[in-house]
Design a protein around this motif. Structure first.
Motif, short mmCIF file in Angstrom:
data_model
loop_
_atom_site.label_atom_id
_atom_site.label_comp_id
_atom_site.label_asym_id
_atom_site.label_seq_id
_atom_site.Cartn_x
_atom_site.Cartn_y
_atom_site.Cartn_z
N GLU A 18 6.93 -1.51 -3.21
CA GLU A 18 6.41 -1.79 -4.55
C GLU A 18 7.51 -2.43 -5.39
OE1 GLU A 18 3.89 0.49 -8.06
OE2 GLU A 18 4.92 1.67 -6.53
N SER A 19 7.14 -3.26 -6.32
CA SER A 19 8.13 -3.91 -7.19
C SER A 19 9.08 -2.87 -7.78
CB SER A 19 7.43 -4.67 -8.31
OG SER A 19 6.53 -5.62 -7.78
N GLY A 20 10.37 -3.12 -7.64
CA GLY A 20 11.38 -2.18 -8.11
C GLY A 20 11.81 -1.17 -7.07
N ASN A 21 11.14 -1.18 -5.90
CA ASN A 21 11.46 -0.25 -4.81
C ASN A 21 11.70 -1.05 -3.53
OD1 ASN A 21 11.75 2.21 -3.36
ND2 ASN A 21 9.57 2.24 -2.86
N GLU A 22 12.67 -1.98 -3.59
CA GLU A 22 12.86 -2.91 -2.47
C GLU A 22 14.10 -2.61 -1.61
OE1 GLU A 22 11.05 -5.42 -5.92
OE2 GLU A 22 12.78 -4.10 -5.72
N GLU A 23 14.72 -1.47 -1.84
CA GLU A 23 15.95 -1.16 -1.11
C GLU A 23 15.70 -1.08 0.41
OE1 GLU A 23 19.59 2.12 -0.97
OE2 GLU A 23 18.02 2.27 -2.49
N GLN A 24 14.59 -0.45 0.82
CA GLN A 24 14.32 -0.30 2.25
C GLN A 24 14.02 -1.63 2.93
OE1 GLN A 24 11.84 3.14 3.59
NE2 GLN A 24 11.72 3.63 1.41
N LYS A 76 -8.82 7.22 -3.01
CA LYS A 76 -7.87 7.29 -1.90
C LYS A 76 -6.58 7.98 -2.32
CE LYS A 76 -5.67 4.61 1.76
NZ LYS A 76 -6.31 5.34 2.86
N SER A 77 -6.15 8.94 -1.51
CA SER A 77 -4.86 9.60 -1.72
C SER A 77 -3.79 8.79 -1.00
CB SER A 77 -4.92 11.03 -1.18
OG SER A 77 -3.66 11.65 -1.31
N PHE A 78 -2.88 8.20 -1.77
CA PHE A 78 -1.88 7.31 -1.16
C PHE A 78 -0.68 7.20 -2.08
CE2 PHE A 78 0.06 3.36 0.24
CZ PHE A 78 -0.13 3.38 1.61
N CYS A 79 0.54 7.28 -1.50
CA CYS A 79 1.77 7.15 -2.28
C CYS A 79 2.52 5.90 -1.83
CB CYS A 79 2.65 8.38 -2.12
SG CYS A 79 4.21 8.26 -3.03
N PHE A 80 2.55 4.87 -2.68
CA PHE A 80 3.20 3.61 -2.33
C PHE A 80 4.73 3.75 -2.22
CE2 PHE A 80 -0.84 1.95 -3.98
CZ PHE A 80 -1.15 1.04 -2.98
N LYS A 81 5.27 4.81 -2.81
CA LYS A 81 6.73 5.00 -2.75
C LYS A 81 7.20 5.52 -1.39
CE LYS A 81 7.45 5.77 -7.70
NZ LYS A 81 7.99 4.41 -7.89
N THR A 82 6.29 6.17 -0.67
CA THR A 82 6.70 6.79 0.59
C THR A 82 5.90 6.34 1.81
OG1 THR A 82 5.22 8.68 0.21
CG2 THR A 82 7.48 8.87 -0.59
N GLN A 83 4.71 5.78 1.61
CA GLN A 83 3.84 5.43 2.74
C GLN A 83 3.78 3.93 2.98
OE1 GLN A 83 0.58 8.38 1.08
NE2 GLN A 83 -0.04 7.70 3.12
N GLY A 84 3.64 3.57 4.26
CA GLY A 84 3.43 2.18 4.63
C GLY A 84 1.95 1.84 4.57
N ILE A 85 1.65 0.55 4.52
CA ILE A 85 0.27 0.09 4.46
C ILE A 85 -0.42 0.25 5.81
CG2 ILE A 85 -1.21 -1.92 3.97
CD1 ILE A 85 0.33 -0.79 1.53
N GLU A 86 -1.66 0.74 5.77
CA GLU A 86 -2.47 0.89 6.99
C GLU A 86 -3.25 -0.41 7.21
OE1 GLU A 86 -4.78 4.60 6.89
OE2 GLU A 86 -3.58 5.12 5.14
#
Length: 455
Positions: A18-24, A76-86
């Motif tokens: 997500e924008s602002g979370n590009e370190e990985q 949908k239960s989903f956390c963009f900070k920790t989960q990859g896209i299915e």
């Protein structure tokens, strides 16, 4: 290269970005380069530069952004900070399971990686920038002194068989209100409006997407003695909102409210077949707006000049305004304004300022991003036309301006002599849970890119 591009895209999609979370994703790109003995750098913003020189050709800059817009279905239960896209592959398309896919611009990143992983003779400077979907701070802060190339090809588009030579500027505008809340004394209800199309505020602003905040405000105006406790619609400056919800007090019986909701839903379903409106009783809350303040707030939303403001003679959108997000608790409206015409740009800013003044809202520009324009007779454009695989696309290449905003304006400001263009495969529903990318289109654009770099 088809399998390589999709393989890399699936790897990218597994990384939260997500924008602002590009370190990985920056770490992934650096590891990619390290394993292949390629020169790489990562700056303090997580922009990554990778260079590959296997011949003495003129350097070509390939550019894409690593972040993505993160939207999901309400249920949908989903956390963009920790989960990859299915990812789901279906009927020749890649799409996601209940979220945005991130093909914008993950496919562009994957296409560049496929080139860097190939054995073609090339001299490539691959630039991967961050936060394109929000502040564009990556492109703004990228050190172009590290680049030798004077031709930049971006892969951040949406239409195959198209060379983009012009884009619009974008303004992130915040409008602040100052409503006063008071103690409540009535029944509390919650209403949810969901299932509108939503969309990319540049590419789909003229595609009859509607605006969930405006439609919900119109509905709530029909409820007598309404006192708003909350109102939330949309999330981002550059996304046309698909859902909105509100909590409110009224003396009106719930059956009457349900009747209004049903009538409104049936009316709106003629334009937006998937729209749903649901109302429920809620627990008591202490703070609400007065009837007068609630009416003013709702009318402000209804009156907002959302949508296309100007078109050119070819009926292409040149200037637009998107009411991206409304939050009564924060007393804030997030507005995205785009324009590719300088005179319209200033006129539109003044239109929003005038609306703000009349509505007693505080106007401020949070940030802005420049557009760009390229000479269609430039060497870069002519080389792309020459490399265009007509046998695959079956039709002549299209050269056009678009109403999206990309990072290339920042590169053009820093390197005035830079030649710029954009190509990409077909991506539909960007910035929404409908986002998907055409697999066959990826293959055709891969071939075009390879042919361009091989000449």
């Amino acid at each position: 290269m088809k399998s390589k591009t999709i393989e890399f895209f699936k790897q990218i999609a597994s990384i939260p970005r997500e924008s602002g979370n590009e370190e990985q994703i920056a770490q992934y790109l650096c590891e990619f380069a390290k394993k292949r003995n390629l020169y790489y750098e990562c700056d303090n913003y997580n922009n990554v530069l990778i260079k590959k020189k296997t011949c003495n050709k003129e350097p070509i800059i390939l550019q894409a952004h690593t972040d993505m817009v993160c939207e999901k279905e309400i249920s949908k239960s989903f956390c963009f900070k920790t989960q990859g896209i299915e990812i789901i592959e279906e009927n020749g398309y890649l799409k996601a399971n209940g979220t945005t896919l991130g093909a914008d611009n993950g496919i562009g990143v994957a296409q560049i990686l496929a080139i860097l992983d190939s054995d073609i003779l090339c001299n490539i400077e691959a630039v991967f920038t961050v936060s394109e979907e929000t502040s564009m701070i990556g492109a703004m802060k990228f050190d172009t002194n590290k680049l030798e190339g004077k031709k930049l090809l971006s892969l951040d588009g949406f239409e195959e068989n198209t060379i983009i030579t012009e884009s619009a500027c974008f303004y992130d505008i915040v409008l602040k209100s100052s409503h006063c809340f008071k103690e409540n004394e009535s029944n509390l209800y919650k209403i949810e409006l969901t299932g509108m199309p939503g969309g990319h505020s540049g590419f789909e602003i003229d595609k009859n997407c509607g605006n969930s905040s405006i439609e919900l405000a119109k509905l709530l105006k029909q409820i007598q003695d309404i006192k708003l406790s909350s109102f939330i619609g949309g999330t981002k400056f550059n996304v046309i909102p698909a859902n909105a919800q509100a909590r409110f007090y009224t003396s009106m019986p719930i059956k009457q409210i349900q009747k209004i909701c049903k009538q409104t839903q049936l009316k709106l379903q003629k334009q937006y077949p998937k729209i749903q409106i649901e109302v429920k009783k809620q627990e008591e809350e202490k703070k609400v707006l007065s009837k007068e303040q609630s009416a003013i707030f709702l009318q402000t939303i209804i009156n907002f000049p959302h949508g296309v403001i100007h078109k050119n003679l070819r009926q292409e959108v040149t200037t637009s305004i998107n009411l991206g997000a409304v939050d009564l608790e924060k007393q804030e409206m997030k507005v995205g304004m785009r324009s590719s015409k300088k005179e319209e740009e200033m006129s539109c800013i003044n239109l929003i300022k005038k609306f703000s003044k009349e509505s007693k809202l505080e106007f401020s520009i949070l940030s802005s991003q420049p557009g760009f324009s390229s000479n269609q007779t430039s060497n870069l454009i002519q080389e792309l036309i020459k490399a265009h695989p007509k046998e695959d696309f079956k039709v002549p290449v299209v050269i056009k301006a678009v109403h999206i905003t990309v990072e290339l304006g920042f590169f053009k400001e820093k390197i005035p002599e830079l030649q710029i263009a954009i190509i990409a495969p077909n991506i539909q529903g960007a910035h929404t849970v409908r986002e998907c990318v055409d697999v066959a289109s990826i293959e055709k654009v891969d071939k075009w890119l390879l042919k361009f770099l091989s000449t």
